[in-house]
Scaffold this motif. Structure first.
Motif, PDB file in Angstrom:
ATOM      1  N   ALA A   1       0.856  -1.193   0.000  1.00  0.00           N
ATOM      2  CA  ALA A   1       0.000   0.000   0.000  1.00  0.00           C
ATOM      3  C   ALA A   1       0.890   1.240   0.000  1.00  0.00           C
ATOM      4  O   ALA A   1       1.054   1.902   1.031  1.00  0.00           O
ATOM      5  N   PRO A   2       1.500   1.558  -1.135  1.00  0.00           N
ATOM      6  CA  PRO A   2       2.446   2.685  -1.177  1.00  0.00           C
ATOM      7  C   PRO A   2       1.815   4.017  -0.831  1.00  0.00           C
ATOM      8  O   PRO A   2       2.505   4.935  -0.377  1.00  0.00           O
ATOM      9  N   GLY A   3       0.513   4.127  -1.011  1.00  0.00           N
ATOM     10  CA  GLY A   3      -0.161   5.368  -0.658  1.00  0.00           C
ATOM     11  C   GLY A   3      -0.837   5.315   0.696  1.00  0.00           C
ATOM     12  O   GLY A   3      -1.592   6.216   1.056  1.00  0.00           O
ATOM     13  N   GLY A   4      -0.561   4.261   1.464  1.00  0.00           N
ATOM     14  CA  GLY A   4      -1.236   4.078   2.746  1.00  0.00           C
ATOM     15  C   GLY A   4      -2.597   3.434   2.545  1.00  0.00           C
ATOM     16  O   GLY A   4      -2.991   3.074   1.433  1.00  0.00           O
ATOM     17  N   GLY A   5      -3.321   3.258   3.622  1.00  0.00           N
ATOM     18  CA  GLY A   5      -4.660   2.681   3.542  1.00  0.00           C
ATOM     19  C   GLY A   5      -4.739   1.298   4.154  1.00  0.00           C
ATOM     20  O   GLY A   5      -3.776   0.772   4.721  1.00  0.00           O
ATOM     21  N   TYR A   6      -5.886   0.713   4.015  1.00  0.00           N
ATOM     22  CA  TYR A   6      -6.245  -0.536   4.687  1.00  0.00           C
ATOM     23  C   TYR A   6      -5.622  -1.752   4.003  1.00  0.00           C
ATOM     24  O   TYR A   6      -5.760  -1.931   2.794  1.00  0.00           O
ATOM     25  N   VAL A   7      -4.924  -2.578   4.787  1.00  0.00           N
ATOM     26  CA  VAL A   7      -4.402  -3.857   4.318  1.00  0.00           C
ATOM     27  C   VAL A   7      -4.818  -4.915   5.343  1.00  0.00           C
ATOM     28  O   VAL A   7      -4.335  -4.899   6.475  1.00  0.00           O
ATOM     29  N   PRO A   8      -5.723  -5.823   4.996  1.00  0.00           N
ATOM     30  CA  PRO A   8      -6.155  -6.833   5.959  1.00  0.00           C
ATOM     31  C   PRO A   8      -5.056  -7.845   6.253  1.00  0.00           C
ATOM     32  O   PRO A   8      -4.176  -8.085   5.424  1.00  0.00           O
ATOM     33  N   VAL A   9      -5.121  -8.444   7.438  1.00  0.00           N
ATOM     34  CA  VAL A   9      -4.114  -9.421   7.854  1.00  0.00           C
ATOM     35  C   VAL A   9      -4.011 -10.555   6.845  1.00  0.00           C
ATOM     36  O   VAL A   9      -2.921 -11.038   6.552  1.00  0.00           O
ATOM     37  N   GLU A  10      -5.160 -11.016   6.293  1.00  0.00           N
ATOM     38  CA  GLU A  10      -5.110 -12.176   5.416  1.00  0.00           C
ATOM     39  C   GLU A  10      -4.382 -11.895   4.094  1.00  0.00           C
ATOM     40  O   GLU A  10      -4.063 -12.832   3.367  1.00  0.00           O
ATOM     41  N   THR A  11      -4.108 -10.620   3.803  1.00  0.00           N
ATOM     42  CA  THR A  11      -3.282 -10.309   2.635  1.00  0.00           C
ATOM     43  C   THR A  11      -1.881 -10.889   2.793  1.00  0.00           C
ATOM     44  O   THR A  11      -1.201 -11.180   1.810  1.00  0.00           O
ATOM     45  N   ILE A  12      -1.461 -11.102   4.039  1.00  0.00           N
ATOM     46  CA  ILE A  12      -0.145 -11.653   4.341  1.00  0.00           C
ATOM     47  C   ILE A  12      -0.255 -13.034   4.975  1.00  0.00           C
ATOM     48  O   ILE A  12       0.474 -13.962   4.619  1.00  0.00           O
ATOM     49  N   VAL A  13      -1.184 -13.199   5.902  1.00  0.00           N
ATOM     50  CA  VAL A  13      -1.304 -14.450   6.649  1.00  0.00           C
ATOM     51  C   VAL A  13      -2.392 -15.326   6.009  1.00  0.00           C
ATOM     52  O   VAL A  13      -3.523 -15.409   6.472  1.00  0.00           O
ATOM     53  N   SER A  14      -2.033 -15.948   4.897  1.00  0.00           N
ATOM     54  CA  SER A  14      -2.890 -16.879   4.168  1.00  0.00           C
ATOM     55  C   SER A  14      -2.015 -17.568   3.137  1.00  0.00           C
ATOM     56  O   SER A  14      -0.846 -17.194   2.955  1.00  0.00           O
ATOM     57  N   GLY A  15      -2.558 -18.563   2.439  1.00  0.00           N
ATOM     58  CA  GLY A  15      -1.794 -19.202   1.381  1.00  0.00           C
ATOM     59  C   GLY A  15      -1.425 -18.220   0.274  1.00  0.00           C
ATOM     60  O   GLY A  15      -0.235 -18.037  -0.043  1.00  0.00           O
TER      61      GLY A  15
ATOM     62  N   TYR B   1       6.341 -13.246  -0.667  1.00  0.00           N
ATOM     63  CA  TYR B   1       7.513 -13.640  -1.445  1.00  0.00           C
ATOM     64  C   TYR B   1       7.754 -12.655  -2.596  1.00  0.00           C
ATOM     65  O   TYR B   1       8.885 -12.202  -2.818  1.00  0.00           O
ATOM     66  N   GLU B   2       6.699 -12.321  -3.318  1.00  0.00           N
ATOM     67  CA  GLU B   2       6.829 -11.382  -4.438  1.00  0.00           C
ATOM     68  C   GLU B   2       7.271 -10.004  -3.949  1.00  0.00           C
ATOM     69  O   GLU B   2       8.075  -9.327  -4.604  1.00  0.00           O
ATOM     70  N   ALA B   3       6.736  -9.591  -2.785  1.00  0.00           N
ATOM     71  CA  ALA B   3       7.125  -8.287  -2.234  1.00  0.00           C
ATOM     72  C   ALA B   3       8.602  -8.259  -1.863  1.00  0.00           C
ATOM     73  O   ALA B   3       9.308  -7.290  -2.157  1.00  0.00           O
ATOM     74  N   LEU B   4       9.079  -9.322  -1.232  1.00  0.00           N
ATOM     75  CA  LEU B   4      10.479  -9.377  -0.821  1.00  0.00           C
ATOM     76  C   LEU B   4      11.412  -9.364  -2.037  1.00  0.00           C
ATOM     77  O   LEU B   4      12.457  -8.700  -2.021  1.00  0.00           O
ATOM     78  N   CYS B   5      11.028 -10.106  -3.068  1.00  0.00           N
ATOM     79  CA  CYS B   5      11.817 -10.087  -4.301  1.00  0.00           C
ATOM     80  C   CYS B   5      11.878  -8.685  -4.890  1.00  0.00           C
ATOM     81  O   CYS B   5      12.951  -8.180  -5.268  1.00  0.00           O
ATOM     82  N   ALA B   6      10.723  -8.018  -4.960  1.00  0.00           N
ATOM     83  CA  ALA B   6      10.661  -6.672  -5.533  1.00  0.00           C
ATOM     84  C   ALA B   6      11.485  -5.682  -4.718  1.00  0.00           C
ATOM     85  O   ALA B   6      12.179  -4.818  -5.275  1.00  0.00           O
ATOM     86  N   LEU B   7      11.408  -5.805  -3.404  1.00  0.00           N
ATOM     87  CA  LEU B   7      12.157  -4.889  -2.540  1.00  0.00           C
ATOM     88  C   LEU B   7      13.664  -5.035  -2.726  1.00  0.00           C
ATOM     89  O   LEU B   7      14.422  -4.072  -2.547  1.00  0.00           O
ATOM     90  N   ASP B   8      14.096  -6.239  -3.093  1.00  0.00           N
ATOM     91  CA  ASP B   8      15.526  -6.481  -3.310  1.00  0.00           C
ATOM     92  C   ASP B   8      15.913  -6.410  -4.781  1.00  0.00           C
ATOM     93  O   ASP B   8      17.049  -6.754  -5.151  1.00  0.00           O
ATOM     94  N   GLY B   9      14.976  -5.974  -5.632  1.00  0.00           N
ATOM     95  CA  GLY B   9      15.267  -5.814  -7.051  1.00  0.00           C
ATOM     96  C   GLY B   9      15.478  -7.116  -7.793  1.00  0.00           C
ATOM     97  O   GLY B   9      16.176  -7.163  -8.807  1.00  0.00           O
TER      98      GLY B   9
END
Length: 334
Positions: free
Chosen positions: A182-196, A203-211
């Motif tokens: 959420a680069p502009g801030g705002g609501y991110v539910p827990v299940e966006t991260i804690v789910s299958g 994983y995709e976020a970590l890859c992107a953050l490390d280029g």
């Protein structure tokens, strides 16, 4: 009288033909049981029809379904289901006189009085249950939770939409992942991260953050790579997932003080049990400071979801909603 019982999630549909045994004790009997991939069917009616055609030798007229989401009026509200779920459509399509809906984790919580509480692997905390409330929590296609409060003559089950709570980052890396989501801030539910699906997102976020370009495309591939240590971003994603699950579960435990135990349900967690055991789950669950003394009294197990949702739905049905002719497990007409 026989009846259908189902547990319909975002990925699989578990369906059983049930009856109350004529043994004087009123135990539930499972006459047939199958698991179907929801994506293979154009509708829930078609999934149930496949089971009925394969397993039933006589007609049934009653059905209870535990579904991911909350029952609002005559439909289930949930974004993770493969198709709409409406009792009126199912009654008409399958010739049923009654279709009753309840939340899937509500059903799992009712199964705590059955075999679910004896089926898990101990993760942390005491090895025996205390007398208080219990929780069932499960990251799968989404993230669900329900509370089981013991009482007489029946326990009280409280449904939740806890997976829709705001995600609260703990580490600096989690803050980076949240900012990426959420680069502009705002609501991110827990299940966006804690789910299958959430694990794959992390994983995709970590890859992107490390280029780096992600090479894994499914949650199963991420957990497999983490288990072998062959992909450092997969390893980190599972570690972050387990830590976030610990914080989330600890937050729920502070709400209910479930000395009766917490049951982390689902095949997903069972498949990564060793990784979960070695992770920061327990550290994050305990939170620290004075509350740690309280949370250390809460036992936590990991249990297969399996047929427990079906069993819980059937137990709820014969106790609270069954028509005359179906007898409750206590031997009284429900």
């Amino acid at each position: 009288m026989q009846f259908l019982a189902g547990d319909i999630g975002g990925t699989n549909g578990h369906v059983a033909l049930m009856r109350v045994a004529d043994d004087g004790r009123g135990e539930l009997e499972t006459l047939a049981y199958r698991v179907f991939p929801c994506a293979a069917f154009p509708s829930l009616a078609e999934l149930l029809r496949t089971f009925i055609d394969a397993e039933l030798r006589a007609s049934v007229s009653h059905c209870v379904l535990a579904c991911a989401g909350q029952v609002m009026g005559d439909e289930v509200v949930n974004d993770n289901l493969a198709w709409p779920v409406r009792p009126d459509v199912l009654r008409a399509a399958l010739g049923l006189s009654e279709v009753v809906l309840l939340n899937d984790f509500e059903a799992l919580a009712h199964a705590i009085d059955g075999p679910l509480s004896a089926s898990g692997r101990h993760l942390c905390g005491p090895s025996r249950r205390g007398p208080g409330a219990s929780l069932v929590v499960g990251p799968g296609t989404g993230l669900g939770a329900a509370a089981h409060v013991p009482g007489a003559p029946d326990a009280v089950v409280l449904t939740t939409e806890a997976g829709q709570m705001d995600f609260a980052p703990h580490s600096l890396r989690e803050r980076e992942v949240l900012a990426w989501l959420a680069p502009g801030g705002g609501y991110v539910p827990v299940e966006t991260i804690v789910s299958g699906p959430g694990l794959l997102t992390v994983y995709e976020a970590l890859c992107a953050l490390d280029g780096k370009a992600p090479t894994l495309t499914t949650p199963k591939a991420v957990t497999a790579a983490a288990a072998t240590g062959g992909d450092r971003h997969a390893v980190e994603a599972v570690e972050l997932f387990c830590a976030a699950l610990g914080s989330f579960t600890g937050n729920l435990a502070m709400t209910y003080m479930p000395t009766g135990g917490i049951f982390l349900a689902g095949g997903f967690l069972s498949s990564i049990f060793d990784l979960l055991k070695r992770s920061a789950f327990e550290e994050r669950f305990l939170h620290g400071r004075s509350v740690q003394t309280l949370l250390a009294q809460v036992p936590v197990w990991v249990t297969e979801h399996g047929c427990h949702g079906v069993q819980g739905a059937a137990r709820w049905y014969v106790r609270h909603h069954a028509p005359m002719g179906i007898t409750s497990p206590e031997g009284a007409a429900a």
